[in-house]
Scaffold this active site. Structure first.
Site, mmCIF file in Angstrom:
data_model
loop_
_atom_site.group_PDB
_atom_site.id
_atom_site.type_symbol
_atom_site.label_atom_id
_atom_site.label_comp_id
_atom_site.label_asym_id
_atom_site.label_seq_id
_atom_site.Cartn_x
_atom_site.Cartn_y
_atom_site.Cartn_z
ATOM 1 N N ASN A 1 -1.570 -0.340 7.246
ATOM 2 C CA ASN A 1 -1.015 -1.638 7.650
ATOM 3 C C ASN A 1 -0.139 -2.245 6.555
ATOM 4 O O ASN A 1 0.007 -3.454 6.444
ATOM 5 C CB ASN A 1 -2.134 -2.592 8.109
ATOM 6 C CG ASN A 1 -3.114 -2.912 6.999
ATOM 7 O OD1 ASN A 1 -3.040 -2.354 5.908
ATOM 8 N ND2 ASN A 1 -4.027 -3.837 7.265
ATOM 9 N N HIS B 1 -1.648 -5.597 1.568
ATOM 10 C CA HIS B 1 -2.914 -6.325 1.441
ATOM 11 C C HIS B 1 -2.621 -7.658 0.760
ATOM 12 O O HIS B 1 -1.803 -7.720 -0.153
ATOM 13 C CB HIS B 1 -3.907 -5.530 0.575
ATOM 14 C CG HIS B 1 -5.048 -6.363 0.085
ATOM 15 N ND1 HIS B 1 -6.194 -6.530 0.820
ATOM 16 C CD2 HIS B 1 -5.195 -7.131 -1.028
ATOM 17 C CE1 HIS B 1 -7.007 -7.366 0.169
ATOM 18 N NE2 HIS B 1 -6.427 -7.733 -0.964
ATOM 19 N N TYR C 1 -12.191 -2.765 -2.935
ATOM 20 C CA TYR C 1 -12.685 -2.793 -1.561
ATOM 21 C C TYR C 1 -14.221 -2.815 -1.486
ATOM 22 O O TYR C 1 -14.795 -2.409 -0.467
ATOM 23 C CB TYR C 1 -12.122 -1.599 -0.785
ATOM 24 C CG TYR C 1 -10.672 -1.797 -0.358
ATOM 25 C CD1 TYR C 1 -10.296 -2.902 0.403
ATOM 26 C CD2 TYR C 1 -9.681 -0.879 -0.701
ATOM 27 C CE1 TYR C 1 -8.972 -3.094 0.806
ATOM 28 C CE2 TYR C 1 -8.358 -1.061 -0.308
ATOM 29 C CZ TYR C 1 -8.020 -2.170 0.451
ATOM 30 O OH TYR C 1 -6.718 -2.357 0.852
ATOM 31 N N LYS D 1 0.833 -1.204 0.000
ATOM 32 C CA LYS D 1 0.000 0.000 0.000
ATOM 33 C C LYS D 1 0.870 1.257 0.000
ATOM 34 O O LYS D 1 2.094 1.181 0.175
ATOM 35 C CB LYS D 1 -0.918 -0.044 1.228
ATOM 36 C CG LYS D 1 -1.859 -1.247 1.253
ATOM 37 C CD LYS D 1 -2.783 -1.112 2.442
ATOM 38 C CE LYS D 1 -3.603 -2.357 2.642
ATOM 39 N NZ LYS D 1 -4.547 -2.185 3.768
ATOM 40 N N GLU E 1 -9.282 -10.609 -7.546
ATOM 41 C CA GLU E 1 -8.333 -9.494 -7.434
ATOM 42 C C GLU E 1 -7.273 -9.550 -8.537
ATOM 43 O O GLU E 1 -6.920 -8.520 -9.112
ATOM 44 C CB GLU E 1 -7.695 -9.501 -6.040
ATOM 45 C CG GLU E 1 -8.720 -9.140 -4.959
ATOM 46 C CD GLU E 1 -8.238 -9.371 -3.535
ATOM 47 O OE1 GLU E 1 -7.093 -9.856 -3.341
ATOM 48 O OE2 GLU E 1 -9.008 -9.069 -2.603
HETATM 49 P P1 CMP Z 1 -6.883 -4.772 3.948
HETATM 50 O O1 CMP Z 1 -6.375 -6.152 4.151
HETATM 51 O O2 CMP Z 1 -6.309 -3.989 2.803
HETATM 52 O O3 CMP Z 1 -8.466 -4.826 3.763
HETATM 53 C C1 CMP Z 1 -9.319 -3.777 4.139
HETATM 54 C C2 CMP Z 1 -8.589 -2.681 4.824
HETATM 55 O O4 CMP Z 1 -9.393 -1.773 5.516
HETATM 56 C C3 CMP Z 1 -7.695 -3.285 5.886
HETATM 57 O O5 CMP Z 1 -6.611 -3.922 5.281
HETATM 58 C C4 CMP Z 1 -7.373 -2.081 6.754
HETATM 59 O O6 CMP Z 1 -6.203 -1.396 6.314
HETATM 60 C C5 CMP Z 1 -8.584 -1.191 6.505
HETATM 61 N N1 CMP Z 1 -9.398 -1.071 7.700
HETATM 62 C C6 CMP Z 1 -10.042 -2.041 8.319
HETATM 63 N N2 CMP Z 1 -10.711 -1.540 9.389
HETATM 64 C C7 CMP Z 1 -10.457 -0.216 9.417
HETATM 65 C C8 CMP Z 1 -10.842 0.831 10.265
HETATM 66 N N3 CMP Z 1 -11.640 0.613 11.321
HETATM 67 N N4 CMP Z 1 -10.392 2.065 9.979
HETATM 68 C C9 CMP Z 1 -9.594 2.283 8.900
HETATM 69 N N5 CMP Z 1 -9.195 1.309 8.056
HETATM 70 C C10 CMP Z 1 -9.617 0.076 8.323
#
Ligand code: CMP
Length: 143
Positions: A112, A115, A49, A9, A126
């Site tokens: 984070n 993904h 998403y 990301k 995907e």
């Molecule tokens: P990812 O695995 O990319 O899939 C969905 C993403 O949403 C997840 O990683 C997080 O980075 C993001 N995400 C999930 N919950 C929250 C939240 N409460 N606030 C902001 N981002 C979120």
């Protein structure tokens, strides 16, 4: 043999973690079969998403993913989906063990780093969404 979609990301790209993350997957023994650095448009971000569309953080998530380039990849290997997910750690870095990518490099749920597909259905969806068929390469490793 399985394929999985992995995306570094914007926070991972900004922090110069592409090489480190690619290296971890290579050393683990997965095979890189597709890769590209790209700016994500809103349409692609919203489709990727789509399952989170009704969540309160959806707008924030889409604006983050479109904010600067991501590094999208396809990795191949036996059990590639679950191996990659174990290597990434839990979605929330608070719960990720040291030694995992998020456990070593992330502290926030929104940022984070990475993904990865969570099932074979997600991986197929995907990969098809992010890559043209011709840009995912089948090849044998000979050395
Ligand atoms: P990812 O695995 O990319 O899939 C969905 C993403 O949403 C997840 O990683 C997080 O980075 C993001 N995400 C999930 N919950 C929250 C939240 N409460 N606030 C902001 N981002 C979120």
């Amino acid at each position: 043999m399985e394929r999985t979609f992995i995306m570094i990301k914007p926070d991972g790209v900004q922090r110069s973690l592409i090489g480190e993350i690619v290296s971890r997957f290579e050393k683990r023994g997965l095979k890189l079969v597709g890769a590209k650095l790209l700016d994500v448009n809103k349409e692609l971000a919203e489709s990727h998403y789509a399952e989170h569309r009704e969540r309160p953080f959806f707008g924030e998530l889409v604006s983050f993913i479109t904010s600067s380039p991501v590094f999208a990849m396809v990795w191949e290997g036996p059990n590639a989906i679950s191996i990659a997910r174990t290597m990434m750690g839990k979605t929330n870095p608070v719960d990720s063990m040291p030694g995992t990518i998020r456990g070593d490099y992330a502290v926030s749920l929104g940022m984070n780093i990475i993904h990865g597909s969570d099932s074979s259905e997600s991986a197929a969806r995907e990969i098809a969404m992010w890559f043209n068929e011709a840009d995912v390469i089948s090849y044998e490793k000979t050395i």
